[in-house]
Scaffold this motif. Structure first.
Motif: not given
Ligand SMILES: Cc1cc2nc3c(=O)[nH]c(=O)nc-3n(C[C@H](O)[C@H](O)[C@H](O)COP(=O)(O)OP(=O)(O)OC[C@H]3O[C@@H](n4cnc5c(N)ncnc54)[C@H](O)[C@@H]3O)c2cc1C
Length: 679
Positions: A434-445, A447-450
């Motif tokens: 879920a994290q790879l698909d919905k956050v980390l994949d660049p297409a998901a845009n 926010s893995p960093l704050e």
């Protein structure tokens, strides 16, 4: 004129509520002993007080809350109630902090990291950094899908519930003047809830410069990060009540208004040592009550639950309480001398946390916050609040997709090699995918960093914190003794992509500070300094210096039982008919946000579903708090079979906060903590 006011003393005697204050709150352990309540809530923290408030709103149902820490009011309350208390007079490392410490971290030179948690009415909402931010709709929808009930746990419903808890107040005109790029959309916020969200009453122009420099380095200024799209830079809201510039938290938001209810009892200074269960029904174990004690070796009391026991002990204590009660991995429990009641391998697993570090500069020519015991209330309303949520493309450019593909392979290998029960492996697989698909994949845009912009003791920092860790850790009871600390092992940086994101985050933080207009407001870089330039040097710095951002979650994950879940879509612990967990431990994936808003939202949803499910009270149920024991549970006094073995009378405990000396320097603030450690 208001800037000349002194900080309010917040004396409970001065309050219009003084006559009814603490009516339901007591530190005397005998008051609940042997009593029966419809609901027993374990932990009067952020989520526990939301649940207690909502369940006790109907006077036909009795509710008891047991909180290990003291009341938030009384001696030393300023360090909680004054927002800038975080910066000059922190409650952390005091008796209001559990003061946990991690196991030595293999990827961080064996370092043991401090893990503070609030031990006081209000829980961590009493001691935290007050940031109020929300994760993306995509992440919340992932959570809903993982939980198996998107209608209840997806974005739309939790967004509604987050707004239900909120009382939004726009910024003052003077703040808006200093921060022209501060924007908001009132429609994304609730107006009638219990927790004030607003901005401090003072602002400093370099905060706006930060937003401009973020935009110049690829992270646009967001006009509304609260409506489901959290990528971008903005000035975050804080849990501040602008009427008196005090901290708004679950104690004053959800308990002050409810504590005169005769059907609500709140006991402070007592630790729940185990949940009592009845396993005679082969279909489901029933929670019959809990045991509690003031301290190790003191009288163990029992309180009975007619309907439900609700555990709201937070991401560290809730899994420990389940394990102490015989619910967890059966073999692991056996090793520490606890009889297994329900073999539930996910308990205490799937631990995720945000890891943080910072770049700091000497102060430049700009103006800086003035906070401290002699500052005015409005000056002391200041807390750091500028933030940027950064996407993969900004961090890695065109190589982002390859990095994520590598991470997918690494995840598959790590799962297959892990020495874990199959259920836990499936939890890892479901949540990491879920994290790879919905956050980390660049297409998901996503926010893995704050990045956080922070003024800390005369220097200025840009802190960076990973938001989407693929590292997975554990919280495991080490002993059948409930007063022994659990082993907390976040396994930081066990996923290669977590380190890569931190490393590129460091470079970005430095770049933002070197970009105009912010560059003009900063002095020389102090840390890590010009000696740190290469990837290897950045990584070594992270391993040596990074700390928690204080957002552990997921140790009682809401997932299918076969996939390592601990609670179902109704927050019921698998294998039980009336034992629920309602707190940050149930969120199955780390969210790209500080955790308060989601936890208020989930607690509201949890309370709603408990209320929906409850049958009307039998006519014999009284509306006053507590009634004589029912069923077979033991009464008050020292109970047979307790884990403490002691019989010394506790003699009760004062409900007031312990007297602690005022300290002149903050130790930690969400984000700013990192800074202080580096000084
Ligand atoms: C230093 C710090 C800074 C943070 N900064 C921010 C921030 O700026 N913004 C943000 O959104 N989030 C922040 N957080 C995170 C946020 O505060 C927590 O995620 C949130 O409070 C979790 O709520 P909870 O109800 O799960 O747990 P808590 O609020 O921690 O409540 C758990 C309660 O249960 C009690 N308890 C535990 N075990 C027992 C037991 N056996 N018997 C009786 N009582 C028990 C505890 O004493 C505590 O009161 C921060 C946290 C910390 C520690």
């Amino acid at each position: 004129a208001s800037t000349q006011r002194r900080a309010p003393s917040f004396s409970s005697q001065d309050s219009p509520l003084a006559g009814m204050l603490r009516r339901s709150v007591t530190g005397n352990g005998n008051t609940l002993s042997g009593q029966t309540f419809d609901y027993v809530v374990v932990g009067g923290g952020l989520a526990g007080l939301v649940v207690a408030n909502r369940l006790s709103a109907d006077s036909n149902f009795t509710v008891a809350v047991i909180e290990a820490g003291a009341d938030a009011y009384g001696a030393g309350q300023e360090r909680i109630l004054v927002p800038a208390g975080n910066l000059y007079n922190s409650a952390l490392r005091s008796a209001q902090d559990w003061n946990w410490q991690t196991e030595g971290q293999a990827e961080m030179g064996g370092r043991q990291l401090a893990w503070p948690r609030g031990k006081v009415l209000g829980g961590s909402s009493a001691v935290n950094g007050l940031y109020m931010v929300r994760a993306s709709a995509a992440e919340h929808n992932s959570w809903g899908a993982l939980a198996g009930d998107s209608d209840r746990w997806g974005w739309d419903n939790v967004y509604r519930a987050m707004k239900k808890s909120e009382h939004f107040v726009p910024p003052s005109a003077s703040v808006q003047e200093v921060l022209p790029d501060l924007s908001y959309n009132a429609a994304s916020h609730g107006q009638d809830g219990s927790i004030y969200t607003s901005w401090p009453g003072v602002a400093y122009s370099s905060t706006n410069d930060f937003l401009q420099s973020m935009a110049a380095t690829g992270t646009a200024i967001s006009s509304d990060s609260y409506g489901g799209e959290n990528w971008g830079a903005f000035v975050a809201q804080s849990s501040i009540n602008p009427n008196d510039w005090s901290r708004s938290f679950s104690r004053n938001g959800y308990l002050d208004t409810a504590q005169d209810r005769p059907n609500l009892s709140v006991l402070t200074g007592h630790t729940v040592t185990k949940v009592l269960t009845d396993a005679s029904d082969a279909n489901a174990v029933r929670a019959t009550g809990v045991q509690y004690a003031a301290a190790s070796g003191q009288t163990v009391h029992t309180v009975n639950a007619r309907r439900e026991v609700i555990i709201s002990g937070g991401a560290i204590n809730s899994p420990q309480i389940l394990q102490l009660s015989g619910i967890g991995d059966a073999q692991q429990l056996q090793r520490i001398g606890i009889d297994s009641i329900i073999d539930l391998p996910g308990v205490g697993h799937n631990l995720q946390d945000h890891l943080a570090s910072s770049v700091s500069w000497a102060a430049g020519s700009g103006s800086y916050p003035v906070t401290g015991p002699d500052a005015s209330a409005i000056q002391n309303s200041f807390v750091n609040s500028a933030i940027g949520y950064v996407n993969m493309t900004t961090l890695f450019g065109s190589s982002a997709a390859d990095l994520v593909n590598d991470a997918r392979s690494e995840v598959a290998q790590r799962i297959s090699a892990a020495n874990m029960r199959d259920e836990v492996k499936r939890a890892w697989n479901a949540t990491m995918t879920a994290q790879l698909d919905k956050v980390l994949d660049p297409a998901a845009n996503g926010s893995p960093l704050e990045l956080l912009f922070a003024y800390v003791f005369g220097s200025i920092q840009i802190q960076l914190a990973s938001q989407t860790p693929l590292s997975r850790g554990t919280v495991l009871a080490t002993s059948a003794d409930p007063f022994q600390a659990p082993a907390i092992d976040p396994q930081y940086l066990s996923a290669a992509i977590d380190l890569a994101i931190m490393r590129e985050g460091f470079k970005l933080a430095r770049r933002v500070g070197e970009t105009q207009p912010l560059a003009a407001a900063l002095g020389n870089e102090q840390s890590p300094g010009s000696g740190v330039q290469t990837d290897r040097q950045f990584e070594a710095f992270i391993r040596n210096q990074a700390q928690t951002e204080y957002h552990p979650s997921s140790t009682c994950s809401q997932l299918p039982r076969a996939d390592g879940g601990v609670v179902d879509a109704n927050l019921l612990v698998y294998g039980t008919s009336n034992l629920r967990v309602v707190d940050a431990s149930i969120v199955p994936i780390a969210l790209s946000a500080h955790l308060m808003t989601a936890t208020y939202g989930l607690a509201e949803v949890g309370a709603e579903l408990i209320i929906e499910a409850r049958t009307p009270p039998p006519s014999s149920t009284t509306s006053s708090a507590g009634s004589e024991p029912t069923g077979s549970s033991t009464g008050g006094g020292s109970s047979a079979g307790n884990n403490n073995g002691g019989s010394t009378s506790s003699g009760g405990q004062s409900s007031g906060a312990p007297t602690l000396s005022v300290r002149s320097a903050a130790l930690f603030v969400c984000g700013a903590a990192v800074a202080s450690l580096l000084l």
